[in-house]
Design an enzyme around this catalytic site. Structure first.
Site, PDB file in Angstrom:
ATOM      1  N   ASP A 180       0.852  -1.188   0.000  1.00 36.90           N
ATOM      2  CA  ASP A 180       0.000   0.000   0.000  1.00 36.90           C
ATOM      3  C   ASP A 180       0.887   1.236   0.000  1.00 36.90           C
ATOM      4  O   ASP A 180       1.775   1.373   0.854  1.00 36.90           O
ATOM      5  CB  ASP A 180      -0.908   0.020   1.236  1.00 36.90           C
ATOM      6  N   ASP A 224     -15.281  -3.181  -2.130  1.00 34.47           N
ATOM      7  CA  ASP A 224     -14.973  -2.863  -0.740  1.00 34.47           C
ATOM      8  C   ASP A 224     -16.281  -2.639   0.008  1.00 34.47           C
ATOM      9  O   ASP A 224     -17.081  -1.776  -0.381  1.00 34.47           O
ATOM     10  CB  ASP A 224     -14.112  -1.606  -0.656  1.00 34.47           C
TER      11      ASP A 224
END
EC number: 5.3.1.16
Length: 246
Positions: free
Chosen positions: A11, A132
């Protein structure tokens, strides 16, 4: 024998390798300032694919950590997929030309389904739906906004497309190391023909064994690897991942 691929995550925020808790930008842990070196480390450890997230891009709505991603792609021989800030065709094209295997689209798939459908048909197997969910509903814009659309409903809408997969993340589990949402992941996988990639919550090798028993194609692992809860080769062994680089 069924194989569940284990995919390490990188990330990116501000050019660094970081992890967030439950998608909260105020709960950040920095794990390194050289993303390319981190990517090379995971490849050396046996990774056969990497999952990259442009966290700044997800929030801004356009690519931000471009140089960091390019440096990773130049360093590796294994394929990479990336999500975060992919909202138009120009961005898809630029990332694919840069060497990404697959590009993940979340927010724009919800906001403009017709556009996402057209892109998936134009770039077969190169797009992945980023799903998500917070309490079962789709979250967008770097998880900062929650819609009224059920995650499974959105995924089923695109199940006839030639997608590279569906990355499913239960935000409540992400970065918490308390185990993935097995029930929701299995329910989604049973309703789709498109391969499901689980993401979020893995903290123990047992979590991987439980995920591997589900009808899913792969699992993304982040914080547990960075925290040293287990090694990548241990994770792959527990998941039955004997895949080699495509």
């Amino acid at each position: 024998m069924k194989i569940m691929q284990v995919i390490p995550a990188i990330d990116l925020r501000g050019g660094n390798c970081v992890r967030l808790k439950q998608g909260d930008y105020d709960q950040e842990t920095v794990f390194g300032d050289d993303p390319a070196a981190m990517a090379a480390h995971w490849e050396a450890e046996g990774a056969t694919r990497l999952h990259l997230v442009d966290l700044d891009g997800a929030k801004a709505g356009h690519p931000v950590n471009v140089e960091a991603v390019r440096s990773i792609l130049k360093r590796l021989t294994i394929p990479c997929q990336l999500g975060g800030g992919v909202r138009d065709e120009a961005t898809i094209a630029v990332w694919l030309e840069a060497g990404l295997e697959r590009v993940i689209v979340g927010t724009q798939a919800l906001k403009d389904p017709a556009w996402f459908r057209a892109m998936a048909l134009k770039y077969p197997q190169r797009l992945v739906l980023g799903l998500d969910a917070r309490n079962g509903q789709v979250a967008t814009g770097g998880w900062l906004e929650v819609s009224s659309v059920e995650a499974t409903t959105l995924a089923e809408q695109f199940d006839d497309l030639p997608l590279g997969g569906v990355v499913y993340t239960d935000i409540a589990c992400d970065g918490m190391l308390e185990g993935p949402n097995l029930a929701a992941t299995e329910a989604l996988a049973l309703r789709l023909k498109t391969p499901v990639i689980a993401s979020g919550g893995v903290g123990r090798l047992e979590d991987l064994a439980q995920l591997a028993a589900l009808p899913i194609a792969a699992c993304i692992v982040g914080r547990a690897l960075y925290d040293g809860r287990f090694r990548l080769h241990e994770a792959r062994e527990r998941a039955g991942d004997h895949s080699s680089t495509p």
